[in-house]
Write an enzyme that holds these catalytic residues in place. Sequence first.
Site, PDB file in Angstrom:
ATOM      1  N   GLU A  12      -0.478   1.734   5.567  1.00 31.00           N
ATOM      2  CA  GLU A  12       1.735   1.734   4.154  1.00 31.00           C
ATOM      3  C   GLU A  12       0.599   2.801   3.897  1.00 31.00           C
ATOM      4  O   GLU A  12       0.639   3.484   2.616  1.00 31.00           O
ATOM      5  CB  GLU A  12       0.330   0.666   3.303  1.00 31.00           C
ATOM      6  CG  GLU A  12       1.103  -0.896   3.666  1.00 31.00           C
ATOM      7  CD  GLU A  12       2.021  -1.269   4.393  1.00 31.00           C
ATOM      8  OE1 GLU A  12       3.074  -0.335   4.227  1.00 31.00           O
ATOM      9  OE2 GLU A  12       1.809  -1.891   5.165  1.00 31.00           O
ATOM     10  N   LYS A  37       3.929   3.144  20.840  1.00 29.03           N
ATOM     11  CA  LYS A  37       3.527   2.024  19.802  1.00 29.03           C
ATOM     12  C   LYS A  37       1.683   1.303  20.828  1.00 29.03           C
ATOM     13  O   LYS A  37       2.395   0.882  21.799  1.00 29.03           O
ATOM     14  CB  LYS A  37       4.158   0.981  18.920  1.00 29.03           C
ATOM     15  CG  LYS A  37       3.477   0.371  18.133  1.00 29.03           C
ATOM     16  CD  LYS A  37       3.207   1.071  16.844  1.00 29.03           C
ATOM     17  CE  LYS A  37       2.087   0.240  16.021  1.00 29.03           C
ATOM     18  NZ  LYS A  37       2.068   1.128  14.899  1.00 29.03           N
ATOM     19  N   SER A 171       4.103  10.397   1.754  1.00 30.12           N
ATOM     20  CA  SER A 171       4.897   9.397   0.950  1.00 30.12           C
ATOM     21  C   SER A 171       4.797  10.384  -0.613  1.00 30.12           C
ATOM     22  O   SER A 171       3.999  10.167  -1.259  1.00 30.12           O
ATOM     23  CB  SER A 171       5.099   8.421   0.559  1.00 30.12           C
ATOM     24  OG  SER A 171       5.740   8.420  -0.570  1.00 30.12           O
ATOM     25  N   ALA A 201       9.046  10.303  -1.195  1.00 33.93           N
ATOM     26  CA  ALA A 201       9.170   8.647  -1.256  1.00 33.93           C
ATOM     27  C   ALA A 201      10.269   8.349  -0.821  1.00 33.93           C
ATOM     28  O   ALA A 201      11.149   8.969  -1.566  1.00 33.93           O
ATOM     29  CB  ALA A 201       8.868   8.403  -2.407  1.00 33.93           C
TER      30      ALA A 201
END
Length: 240
Positions: A12, A37, A171, A201
């Site tokens: 995150e 990925k 962010s 953000a």
Amino acid sequence: MPVLVITGTGTEVGKTVATAAVAAAALAAGRSVAVLKAAQTGVGPDEPGDAAEVARLAGAVTAAEVARYPEPLAPATAARRAGRTPVRPREVAEAAAKLATEHDLVLVEGAGGLLVRFDATGGTLADAAGLLSAPVLVVASAGLGTLNTTELTARELRLRGLDLAGIVIGSWPGAPDLASRCNLADLPEVSGAPLLGALPAGAGALAPADFRAAAPGWLASRLDGTWDPEEFRRREAPEA
């Protein structure tokens, strides 16, 4: 830099959106891009994963996965619980190397942090980067606690003889606190690597066309962008 490995200092921290920004900037510079990925967890067989999200935001990239597991866990744990074969670092490296024969840039996105385990023998994204001899871009959070996790990641890369390309803040808040503003100077110091970008953000919530237009302005020239770290620090960092 035909292959760039992208890891985070944890979960995150904005790694997927940062990967999309790097892809969008490279596309805007006229380069062909693939996104791989290494191990997708926490999605079903027909659900879009992180590579698909990068393609949605960035545009015409080749999106690929090495392995996918349904539960949102570390890849080794998710593979074990699903009764499936775990992904191996060599598989990741081979898939990236093949994509590199067909694209100007291959972005290999990890799962979580650098040392999250892929398999029971302890294989990690760092091992895949070593097999590829590829530089590693670290996506870090902006605020309190980021210096420790960023320095630990940087130290591990250097212990392994891997090239730390730089740090991107995943962010950057609209109203940064004192810790975040001080970290603009401290992150390059503790990591020994340049600050190569800061994503605002909420960037991932932008419409794809707006995301693609703005992405080069969030990244430094090494990542095909126009972002100026010194100007950003002058504007955002606190006075001494």
